[in-house]
Motif scaffolding. Structure first.
Motif, mmCIF file in Angstrom:
data_model
loop_
_atom_site.group_PDB
_atom_site.id
_atom_site.type_symbol
_atom_site.label_atom_id
_atom_site.label_comp_id
_atom_site.label_asym_id
_atom_site.label_seq_id
_atom_site.Cartn_x
_atom_site.Cartn_y
_atom_site.Cartn_z
ATOM 1 N N MET A 22 0.834 -1.207 0.000
ATOM 2 C CA MET A 22 0.000 0.000 0.000
ATOM 3 C C MET A 22 0.865 1.252 0.000
ATOM 4 S SD MET A 22 -3.129 -1.147 2.513
ATOM 5 C CE MET A 22 -3.714 0.508 2.688
ATOM 6 N N LEU A 23 1.956 1.245 0.747
ATOM 7 C CA LEU A 23 2.866 2.389 0.787
ATOM 8 C C LEU A 23 3.475 2.632 -0.590
ATOM 9 C CD1 LEU A 23 4.365 4.537 2.451
ATOM 10 C CD2 LEU A 23 6.134 2.822 2.846
ATOM 11 N N THR A 31 3.489 10.811 -5.806
ATOM 12 C CA THR A 31 4.782 11.437 -6.056
ATOM 13 C C THR A 31 4.996 11.639 -7.547
ATOM 14 O OG1 THR A 31 5.907 9.295 -6.068
ATOM 15 C CG2 THR A 31 5.836 10.487 -3.978
ATOM 16 N N ALA A 32 5.907 12.526 -7.845
ATOM 17 C CA ALA A 32 6.161 12.902 -9.231
ATOM 18 C C ALA A 32 6.818 11.772 -9.998
ATOM 19 C CB ALA A 32 7.039 14.141 -9.273
ATOM 20 N N GLY A 36 7.377 14.866 -13.995
ATOM 21 C CA GLY A 36 7.400 15.864 -12.935
ATOM 22 C C GLY A 36 6.042 16.064 -12.287
ATOM 23 N N LYS A 37 5.065 15.248 -12.665
ATOM 24 C CA LYS A 37 3.716 15.370 -12.121
ATOM 25 C C LYS A 37 3.279 14.042 -11.544
ATOM 26 C CE LYS A 37 2.575 18.718 -15.590
ATOM 27 N NZ LYS A 37 2.286 18.781 -16.979
ATOM 28 N N SER A 38 2.458 14.109 -10.503
ATOM 29 C CA SER A 38 1.923 12.883 -9.931
ATOM 30 C C SER A 38 0.845 12.324 -10.842
ATOM 31 C CB SER A 38 1.343 13.151 -8.542
ATOM 32 O OG SER A 38 0.137 13.881 -8.642
#
Length: 138
Positions: A22-23, A31-32, A36-38
């Motif tokens: 899950m983490l 996170t990116a 550079g974008k999630s």
């Protein structure tokens, strides 16, 4: 004689493993990435581009209908009723009122404002809003 229940040596590893998975998923999700974008940002931007593209296509269709109306009648339409599309979706503002058209000439350009009646739902009042200005080629 004593009886002992058989327990696996790593009984809690399943829960810990699930938490680790899950983490990892959350890290990938929030996170990116290489861009550079999630993932969430990428999905939101894609949706926004789709909404804008849909609006652009609908306005281009409207321009085509206005041009056809102008060529057939030598007048510009005042609203969707003149185009025969008043009952179709997409020709009402966010308050449910039919939009209106106002055509004007600036230099050698024919421009048409697509107008919302605003919150009072009455055209020709202070709260009318120009939703879009279209360039009409005829």
């Amino acid at each position: 004689m004593r009886y002992h229940a058989h327990r696996p040596a790593f009984g809690g590893l399943g829960l810990v493993g699930l938490l680790v998975v899950m983490l990892i998923i959350m890290m990938l999700y929030f996170t990116a990435g290489p861009s550079g974008k999630s993932y969430v940002e990428t999905v939101q931007e894609t949706r926004e581009r789709g909404v804008q593209l849909k609006a652009d296509i609908e306005y281009q269709q409207l321009v085509t209908m206005v041009v056809q109306h102008k060529l057939a009648s030598n007048t510009y339409p005042d609203g969707p009723e003149d185009l025969g599309v008043a009952n179709l979706p997409g020709y009402r503002d966010e308050h449910g009122t039919l939009i209106r058209f106002e055509t004007r000439q600036e230099g050698n350009q024919n421009l048409m404002d697509v107008i919302s009646a605003g919150e009072d739902r009455q055209h020709g009042t202070e709260d009318d809003v120009v939703m879009k200005t279209l360039n009409i080629p005829v």
